[in-house]
Write a protein that holds these residues in place. Structure first.
Motif, mmCIF file in Angstrom:
data_model
loop_
_atom_site.group_PDB
_atom_site.id
_atom_site.type_symbol
_atom_site.label_atom_id
_atom_site.label_comp_id
_atom_site.label_asym_id
_atom_site.label_seq_id
_atom_site.Cartn_x
_atom_site.Cartn_y
_atom_site.Cartn_z
ATOM 1 N N PHE A 1 47.163 -80.251 37.214
ATOM 2 C CA PHE A 1 46.693 -79.116 36.445
ATOM 3 C C PHE A 1 47.891 -78.207 36.277
ATOM 4 C CE2 PHE A 1 44.323 -76.266 34.349
ATOM 5 C CZ PHE A 1 43.662 -75.263 35.044
ATOM 6 N N GLU A 2 48.398 -78.172 35.041
ATOM 7 C CA GLU A 2 49.681 -77.527 34.832
ATOM 8 C C GLU A 2 49.576 -76.011 34.804
ATOM 9 O OE1 GLU A 2 52.686 -78.563 34.731
ATOM 10 O OE2 GLU A 2 52.416 -80.710 34.782
ATOM 11 N N LEU A 3 49.506 -75.425 35.983
ATOM 12 C CA LEU A 3 49.547 -73.976 36.072
ATOM 13 C C LEU A 3 50.793 -73.578 36.840
ATOM 14 C CD1 LEU A 3 45.985 -73.068 37.269
ATOM 15 C CD2 LEU A 3 46.941 -72.736 35.015
ATOM 16 N N ILE A 4 51.323 -72.441 36.502
ATOM 17 C CA ILE A 4 52.395 -71.934 37.336
ATOM 18 C C ILE A 4 51.736 -71.464 38.634
ATOM 19 C CG2 ILE A 4 52.407 -69.447 36.797
ATOM 20 C CD1 ILE A 4 55.467 -71.561 36.426
ATOM 21 N N PRO A 5 52.339 -71.732 39.770
ATOM 22 C CA PRO A 5 51.729 -71.222 40.993
ATOM 23 C C PRO A 5 51.877 -69.701 41.032
ATOM 24 C CG PRO A 5 53.621 -72.629 41.480
ATOM 25 C CD PRO A 5 53.560 -72.463 39.998
ATOM 26 N N TYR A 6 50.864 -69.002 40.566
ATOM 27 C CA TYR A 6 51.003 -67.559 40.417
ATOM 28 C C TYR A 6 51.214 -66.873 41.749
ATOM 29 C CZ TYR A 6 46.113 -67.067 41.821
ATOM 30 O OH TYR A 6 44.928 -67.118 42.503
ATOM 31 N N SER A 7 50.752 -67.548 42.825
ATOM 32 C CA SER A 7 50.958 -66.949 44.137
ATOM 33 C C SER A 7 52.447 -66.846 44.445
ATOM 34 C CB SER A 7 50.264 -67.788 45.190
ATOM 35 O OG SER A 7 50.664 -69.119 45.019
ATOM 36 N N VAL A 8 53.239 -67.786 43.881
ATOM 37 C CA VAL A 8 54.684 -67.732 44.118
ATOM 38 C C VAL A 8 55.282 -66.528 43.383
ATOM 39 C CG1 VAL A 8 56.863 -68.960 43.819
ATOM 40 C CG2 VAL A 8 54.822 -70.213 44.424
ATOM 41 N N VAL A 9 54.825 -66.317 42.148
ATOM 42 C CA VAL A 9 55.315 -65.163 41.379
ATOM 43 C C VAL A 9 54.930 -63.878 42.121
ATOM 44 C CG1 VAL A 9 55.316 -64.028 39.121
ATOM 45 C CG2 VAL A 9 54.884 -66.461 39.269
ATOM 46 N N GLU A 10 53.710 -63.880 42.601
ATOM 47 C CA GLU A 10 53.202 -62.707 43.308
ATOM 48 C C GLU A 10 54.014 -62.444 44.573
ATOM 49 O OE1 GLU A 10 49.128 -63.290 44.367
ATOM 50 O OE2 GLU A 10 48.528 -61.503 43.274
ATOM 51 N N SER A 11 54.258 -63.524 45.312
ATOM 52 C CA SER A 11 54.995 -63.387 46.566
ATOM 53 C C SER A 11 56.424 -62.924 46.288
ATOM 54 C CB SER A 11 54.957 -64.733 47.282
ATOM 55 O OG SER A 11 56.086 -64.928 48.043
ATOM 56 N N LEU A 12 57.017 -63.460 45.221
ATOM 57 C CA LEU A 12 58.380 -63.073 44.861
ATOM 58 C C LEU A 12 58.430 -61.585 44.513
ATOM 59 C CD1 LEU A 12 61.280 -63.837 44.220
ATOM 60 C CD2 LEU A 12 60.527 -64.784 42.062
ATOM 61 N N GLU A 13 57.461 -61.186 43.742
ATOM 62 C CA GLU A 13 57.414 -59.779 43.356
ATOM 63 C C GLU A 13 57.256 -58.878 44.586
ATOM 64 O OE1 GLU A 13 55.059 -56.878 40.396
ATOM 65 O OE2 GLU A 13 54.386 -58.955 40.425
ATOM 66 N N SER B 1 53.478 -76.421 26.325
ATOM 67 C CA SER B 1 53.319 -77.842 26.608
ATOM 68 C C SER B 1 53.564 -78.093 28.084
ATOM 69 C CB SER B 1 54.335 -78.620 25.784
ATOM 70 O OG SER B 1 54.524 -79.871 26.376
ATOM 71 N N SER B 2 52.623 -78.808 28.712
ATOM 72 C CA SER B 2 52.748 -79.037 30.151
ATOM 73 C C SER B 2 53.908 -79.967 30.479
ATOM 74 C CB SER B 2 51.459 -79.632 30.688
ATOM 75 O OG SER B 2 51.198 -80.831 30.005
ATOM 76 N N THR B 3 54.454 -80.643 29.474
ATOM 77 C CA THR B 3 55.556 -81.556 29.768
ATOM 78 C C THR B 3 56.913 -80.883 29.567
ATOM 79 O OG1 THR B 3 55.444 -82.328 27.501
ATOM 80 C CG2 THR B 3 54.302 -83.654 29.147
ATOM 81 N N SER B 4 56.931 -79.605 29.218
ATOM 82 C CA SER B 4 58.205 -78.946 28.944
ATOM 83 C C SER B 4 59.112 -78.974 30.169
ATOM 84 C CB SER B 4 57.979 -77.475 28.593
ATOM 85 O OG SER B 4 57.050 -77.373 27.591
ATOM 86 N N VAL B 5 60.335 -79.390 29.916
ATOM 87 C CA VAL B 5 61.286 -79.418 31.018
ATOM 88 C C VAL B 5 61.533 -77.992 31.505
ATOM 89 C CG1 VAL B 5 63.670 -79.972 31.608
ATOM 90 C CG2 VAL B 5 62.340 -81.512 30.172
ATOM 91 N N TRP B 6 61.627 -77.056 30.566
ATOM 92 C CA TRP B 6 61.941 -75.678 30.958
ATOM 93 C C TRP B 6 60.824 -75.081 31.819
ATOM 94 C CZ3 TRP B 6 58.918 -71.488 29.858
ATOM 95 C CH2 TRP B 6 57.998 -71.622 28.834
ATOM 96 N N LEU B 7 59.596 -75.500 31.555
ATOM 97 C CA LEU B 7 58.479 -74.958 32.334
ATOM 98 C C LEU B 7 58.545 -75.478 33.767
ATOM 99 C CD1 LEU B 7 55.964 -73.225 32.227
ATOM 100 C CD2 LEU B 7 54.686 -75.168 31.381
ATOM 101 N N ARG B 8 58.874 -76.752 33.876
ATOM 102 C CA ARG B 8 59.036 -77.329 35.222
ATOM 103 C C ARG B 8 60.195 -76.649 35.943
ATOM 104 N NH1 ARG B 8 58.151 -83.067 33.621
ATOM 105 N NH2 ARG B 8 55.903 -83.202 33.529
ATOM 106 N N ASN B 9 61.298 -76.450 35.177
ATOM 107 C CA ASN B 9 62.448 -75.785 35.797
ATOM 108 C C ASN B 9 62.085 -74.402 36.269
ATOM 109 O OD1 ASN B 9 64.098 -77.895 35.440
ATOM 110 N ND2 ASN B 9 65.045 -77.158 33.552
#
Ligand SMILES: Nc1ncnc2c1ncn2[C@@H]1O[C@H](COP(=O)(O)OP(=O)(O)OP(=O)(O)O)[C@@H](O)[C@H]1O
Ligand SMILES: [Mg+2]
Length: 476
Positions: free
Chosen positions: A4-16, A62-70
């Motif tokens: 399920f191609e979601l950004i792990p928002y908890s990581v963004v939250e934790s970083l912030e 797109s869930s296959t975007s290389v930049w999104l994975r990066n």
């Protein structure tokens, strides 16, 4: 487990949070560092604005975007880095050193300042490229069929499917029809995500007459990418093993031609989303060398694909009828061997509501059924049926797989469970996840920490995995 191609928002939250903690600590008072921290914080806030709306990701990118994975990877790296500094800074404070230069083992405060400010700047620059991509939304909107993917397979049992007799009969007729003027007969099964294209194709593929009629039947799931080499190699392997170490496109194409030559075959290309004519023309000539009667059956959500591939015979899968929808729902919620506390006859008033809201999409029906299966009282059912989720679904023209996924996501009971679910997105499409490894990773992210009470964190992790498997059964 599902992709399920979601950004792990908890990581963004934790970083912030980490950035905020550092900026407001002694660390943030170091000249030069505070400015960099502020700039990076702004960058993260911008990323968060897009990615915290988890439901937007599959629709916009797109869930296959290389930049999104990066980007996901970069967020994890940055979070680890600042987590380490925050811990280091806390330890120094506890030891009452008054200084935070231990992190780079540097005795010289000035060099330390430069180093750390540079590192923060480096991290901020790392995000520039993804930020640009997000802004201009360079990727085409994601196709529904790309959200989940475990590879599809051809196996089915007759009880798998409800209704669809007419469509199956029509496809069987097309398969038996002589080729006519076409070099290769292409039959397309088209419809929105979750409507049953794969299920119907499986029934056809396993039909006894089809088995007798074709010398070879091959099933290839092309959902990840329409990669000519991979498709050619998969077909070759299905027809016998491939021992040639040389894997250039030309060699593979010739291998394909040799193996298909003179054979009457049925090839199913499941889940085509790629609209590239160029790639299709690279493959098509090599599929034509079979005997008269060869057929290619493909499934796709996109009518553009059918145009590009010049498919003349099309079957459009429409919604299930009200009756079939209800049969499917009942078969999933009230299994024969199960004593569900809700009585089926008391459901008449909600029958219409459920059927209408799922709009005859089997995947949506499955998702709702799986959810209600775990609701044991009538008031829970009513609460669910009148809940907010539907308001969102009703605004969407086609109730599709995205809505089904949103539904499950929003109904995960605990925030921590949502975090764990979202974390799975760091895995690649189709990648298998080892259960214990996943639980360890959740633990490393502290997702399970505050829930443990007297219970072992591993046990909670196990319960979470089971909960996700239950609620996400349809796309595992
Ligand atoms: N007529 C049906 N009766 C019972 N179950 C069905 C029916 N049609 C589909 N299903 C089930 O609904 C789910 C979604 O169906 P399927 O995967 O075939 O949809 P799809 O159109 O191929 O979706 P996608 O576009 O995402 O590939 C599957 O679990 C399938 O078994
Ligand atoms: Mg499918």
């Amino acid at each position: 487990m599902a992709q399920f191609e979601l950004i792990p928002y908890s990581v963004v939250e934790s970083l912030e949070n980490n950035l905020y903690r550092l900026a407001s600590s002694d660390f943030g008072r170091i000249p030069g560092v505070v400015n960099e921290l502020r700039k990076l914080h702004n960058t993260i806030v911008r990323i968060r604005a897009v990615f915290l709306d988890a439901n937007e990701i599959p629709k916009r990118y797109s869930s296959t975007s290389v930049w999104l994975r990066n980007l996901k990877y970069q967020l994890l790296v940055a979070d680890d880095f600042f987590d380490e500094i925050a811990t280091e800074s806390l330890q120094l404070k506890r030891l009452d050193c008054g200084k935070v230069c231990g992190f780079f083992s540097c005795k010289n405060g000035f060099v330390f300042r430069i180093q750390i400010a540079r590192k923060i700047e480096e991290i901020r620059k790392m995000f520039q490229d993804p930020l640009k991509k997000m802004k201009f939304n360079l990727d085409p909107p994601v196709s529904e069929s790309m959200i989940y993917r475990k590879k599809t397979h051809s196996y089915c049992s007759p009880t798998d499917i409800i209704g669809r007799e007419d469509e199956i009969r029509e496809i069987l007729r097309m398969l038996r029809q002589p080729d006519g003027t076409h070099n290769v007969s292409l039959i397309g099964v088209v419809g929105i995500g979750g409507i049953g294209k794969t299920a119907v194709s499986r029934m056809v593929y396993n039909d006894r007459q089809v088995n007798d009629f074709f010398q070879f039947r091959m099933w290839v799931d092309v959902s990840d990418d329409f990669d000519v080499k991979i498709i050619a190699k998969t077909i070759i392997n299905l027809l016998g093993s491939w021992s040639n170490p040389e894997e250039s496109l030309e060699i593979l194409q010739n291998g394909l031609r040799e193996r298909l030559d003179g054979k009457r075959y049925l090839l199913v290309l499941d889940n085509i989303w790629n609209e590239s004519q160029e790639k299709w023309t690279q493959l098509k000539p090599y599929l034509m060398c079979g005997a008269q009667g060869r057929k290619i059956l493909l499934t796709t959500c996109s009518t553009k694909v059918t145009e590009v591939m010049e498919i003349s015979s099309l079957i459009h899968l429409k919604s299930l009828t009200e009756e079939d929808s209800w049969s499917l729902f009942k078969s999933l919620v009230f299994r024969e061997d199960d004593n569900h506390p809700i009585l089926i006859h008391s459901l008449e008033p909600v029958r219409k509501k459920i059927v209408k809201k799922c709009r005859g999409v089997p995947l949506a029906i499955q998702t709702v059924a799986r959810f209600l299966y775990f609701k044991r009282t009538e008031s829970d059912w009513i609460e669910f049926l009148e809940g907010d989720f539907w308001k969102r679904g009703e605004q969407i023209d086609d109730f599709n797989i995205i809505s089904s996924l949103e539904f499950s996501y929003q109904h995960l009971s605990a925030h921590q469970l949502q975090q764990c679910f979202a974390y799975c997105s760091i895995y690649l499409t189709g990648q298998e996840i080892e259960k214990n490894e996943l639980i360890q990773l959740w633990m490393a992210q502290d997702y399970l920490k505050y829930l443990s009470g007297g219970q072992e964190m591993e046990d909670i992790g196990n319960e979470f995995v089971n909960a996700l498997l239950n609620i996400g059964g349809s796309w595992q």
